[in-house]
Design an enzyme around this catalytic site. Structure first.
Site, mmCIF file in Angstrom:
data_model
loop_
_atom_site.group_PDB
_atom_site.id
_atom_site.type_symbol
_atom_site.label_atom_id
_atom_site.label_comp_id
_atom_site.label_asym_id
_atom_site.label_seq_id
_atom_site.Cartn_x
_atom_site.Cartn_y
_atom_site.Cartn_z
ATOM 1 N N GLY A 71 0.856 -0.952 0.116
ATOM 2 C CA GLY A 71 0.022 -0.024 -0.061
ATOM 3 C C GLY A 71 0.871 1.112 0.159
ATOM 4 O O GLY A 71 0.616 2.364 -0.704
ATOM 5 N N THR A 72 1.909 1.064 0.647
ATOM 6 C CA THR A 72 2.727 2.223 0.753
ATOM 7 C C THR A 72 3.378 2.883 -0.736
ATOM 8 O O THR A 72 3.393 3.964 -0.901
ATOM 9 C CB THR A 72 3.972 2.346 1.912
ATOM 10 O OG1 THR A 72 3.478 1.890 3.083
ATOM 11 C CG2 THR A 72 4.681 3.602 1.847
ATOM 12 N N GLN A 180 -7.952 -0.468 3.131
ATOM 13 C CA GLN A 180 -8.868 -0.834 4.066
ATOM 14 C C GLN A 180 -10.254 -1.347 3.923
ATOM 15 O O GLN A 180 -10.791 -2.202 4.273
ATOM 16 C CB GLN A 180 -8.985 0.335 5.279
ATOM 17 C CG GLN A 180 -7.589 0.525 5.856
ATOM 18 C CD GLN A 180 -7.256 -0.512 7.171
ATOM 19 O OE1 GLN A 180 -7.918 -1.210 7.419
ATOM 20 N NE2 GLN A 180 -6.001 -0.281 7.368
ATOM 21 N N THR A 238 12.320 -6.847 -10.889
ATOM 22 C CA THR A 238 11.699 -8.274 -11.256
ATOM 23 C C THR A 238 10.220 -8.391 -10.406
ATOM 24 O O THR A 238 10.229 -8.324 -9.099
ATOM 25 C CB THR A 238 12.509 -9.345 -10.799
ATOM 26 O OG1 THR A 238 13.820 -8.978 -11.521
ATOM 27 C CG2 THR A 238 12.036 -10.876 -11.024
ATOM 28 N N CYS A 327 1.086 2.698 11.687
ATOM 29 C CA CYS A 327 2.247 3.245 10.835
ATOM 30 C C CYS A 327 2.865 4.430 11.808
ATOM 31 O O CYS A 327 3.965 5.099 11.212
ATOM 32 C CB CYS A 327 1.964 3.837 9.552
ATOM 33 S SG CYS A 327 1.312 2.088 8.506
HETATM 34 N N1 PLP Z 1 -2.966 2.913 3.323
HETATM 35 C C1 PLP Z 1 -3.955 2.481 4.443
HETATM 36 C C2 PLP Z 1 -5.096 3.118 4.370
HETATM 37 C C3 PLP Z 1 -3.267 1.665 5.373
HETATM 38 O O1 PLP Z 1 -4.200 1.330 6.518
HETATM 39 C C4 PLP Z 1 -2.118 1.028 5.287
HETATM 40 C C5 PLP Z 1 -1.159 0.167 6.272
HETATM 41 O O2 PLP Z 1 -1.598 0.213 7.735
HETATM 42 C C6 PLP Z 1 -1.181 1.443 4.227
HETATM 43 C C7 PLP Z 1 -1.814 2.488 3.139
HETATM 44 C C8 PLP Z 1 0.052 0.923 3.825
HETATM 45 O O3 PLP Z 1 0.175 -0.390 3.427
HETATM 46 P P1 PLP Z 1 1.484 -1.330 3.459
HETATM 47 O O4 PLP Z 1 1.438 -1.736 4.884
HETATM 48 O O5 PLP Z 1 0.892 -2.247 2.548
HETATM 49 O O6 PLP Z 1 2.588 -0.520 2.930
#
Ligand code: PLP
Length: 383
Positions: A71-72, A180, A238, A327
């Site tokens: 997600g990041t 989410q 990759t 986070c």
């Molecule tokens: N976006 C949201 C809404 C999240 O809750 C999170 C993780 O807590 C992320 C992005 C980040 O995802 P990832 O942990 O896969 O980098």
């Protein structure tokens, strides 16, 4: 000691079926998907099958799906990739309750010479649509509004956001972080109209370190990673075939189970909520009933307790919950989400997030109801 895991918004346990699908990939010869020999062909076939499934889950074309590390990375690529490609006096707009992956990417865009505008939310954490209307101009390149919030579970009025953007800034893209929402909402429907949509496997019973970004064909995106030009020049490196297969397997399970899981989990969450509110004096739901919230989320304000102490004490009893954003770099940092909603700092200091998942049982709820009130009572400071 029994573990009562109520932190699914932070991460979900890897599902057995997903682990089995990934093990099966490992069991055969696996080459680099860009190669020509049979193990490479196998890798390519598995990757493209996974892409087809991710695309179907999102209601997109397979060619729109870019595999990422989660997600990041997806959020960084969406925000910075579109802002950098704009090559004009670009403004990135984002809601005040976005995950740090989005907010910090917008700040990085500012460091790279672009402009940003934070969009306020109301007291429930819902983006202020009239503020959005006012902020939209021809300079807007991207509007980032998440599908649902990671701390509170509040679902955003994404269709209205898309409509406003199309009307007032037709050249701007809409990015929605659906990380989410993925276990709970039909994303083909909920994110229809958005130009970019992000996913993360570990929030849906898949592996950590894998995700995807859907990018509509009209989006001009500058890559963030340079190299061999994989993922149609959008994300070099990759590809993680095993991770992609895991993500696809997890989404397949979610899509099949969601119709039954949503009402079951919502009922468990409501029982947990009612029980805790009745047993803990002064406790209240941060977002009142009636506001659209994901079925697994319960966000509570518990006046008179200090969050970190509570999380540790509950953890010692085997009840795993969190303070909100998993986070945040420092556990005691105030939550920007709660601050944007206008929650008083004293109340926010005792806010906890309990998040249920597909594997949550009646027994988990019973155990939380038995443990949480007594732990809160023991920690409460005398008034
Ligand atoms: N976006 C949201 C809404 C999240 O809750 C999170 C993780 O807590 C992320 C992005 C980040 O995802 P990832 O942990 O896969 O980098």
């Amino acid at each position: 000691m029994t573990t009562t895991y109520l932190d699914h918004a932070a991460t979900t346990p890897l599902r057995a079926e997903v682990a089995a699908a990934m093990a099966e990939v490992h069991a055969g010869p696996l080459g680099n998907p860009t190669g020509s020999h049979p193990p490479a062909q196998r890798a390519r076939r598995l990757l493209e099958e996974a892409r087809d499934e991710v695309a179907a889950f999102l209601g997109r074309d397979p060619g729109d799906v870019v595999f990422t590390s989660g997600g990041t990375e997806s959020a960084n690529l969406a925000v910075l990739g579109t802002a950098e490609a704009a090559l004009r006096d670009a403004v990135v707009l984002y809601s005040a309750v976005e995950h740090p992956a989005v907010r910090e990417s917008a700040l990085a865009a500012v460091a790279a010479g672009m402009d940003m505008r934070e969009l306020p939310v109301d007291g429930h954490g819902v983006v202020d649509l009239s503020a959005l209307e006012r902020a939209l101009s021809s300079r807007a390149v991207l509007v980032a509004v998440m599908t649902a919030n990671n701390e509170t579970g509040v679902v955003q009025p994404l269709a209205d956001v898309v409509e406003a953007v199309r009307r007032r800034a037709p050249r701007a893209y809409v990015f929605t972080d659906a990380v989410q929402a993925a276990p709970w909402l039909d994303l083909a429907d909920a994110t229809a109209g958005a130009d970019l949509v992000s996913l993360s496997a570990h929030k849906v019973g898949g592996p950590v370190g894998t995700g995807a970004l859907a990018v509509s064909p009209q989006v001009v995106l500058a890559p963030r990673q340079h190299g061999g030009g994989q993922e149609r020049e959008r994300r070099s490196g990759t590809q993680d075939v095993v991770g992609a297969v895991g993500l696809a397997a997890a989404l397949r399970l979610v899509a099949a189970e969601r119709p039954a899981a949503v009402p079951r989990v919502a009922a468990l969450r409501d029982r947990l909520s009612e029980g805790l509110l009745a047993a803990i004096e002064g406790a209240h739901r941060t977002v009142p009933a009636g506001v659209a919230v994901l079925p697994g989320h319960l966000h509570l304000c518990l006046p008179g307790v200090e969050r970190e102490e509570l999380l540790v004490a509950l953890g010692a009893e085997g009840v795993c919950v969190s303070g909100g954003s998993s986070c945040a770099s420092g556990a005691l940092e105030p939550s920007p989400v709660l601050a944007a909603m206008g929650v008083a700092p004293g109340l926010a200091a005792g806010a906890v997030r309990l998040t249920l998942g597909y594997d949550t049982t009646d027994e988990d709820v019973d155990r939380a109801l038995a443990v949480v009130p007594s732990v809160v009572a023991a920690l409460r400071r005398p008034a």
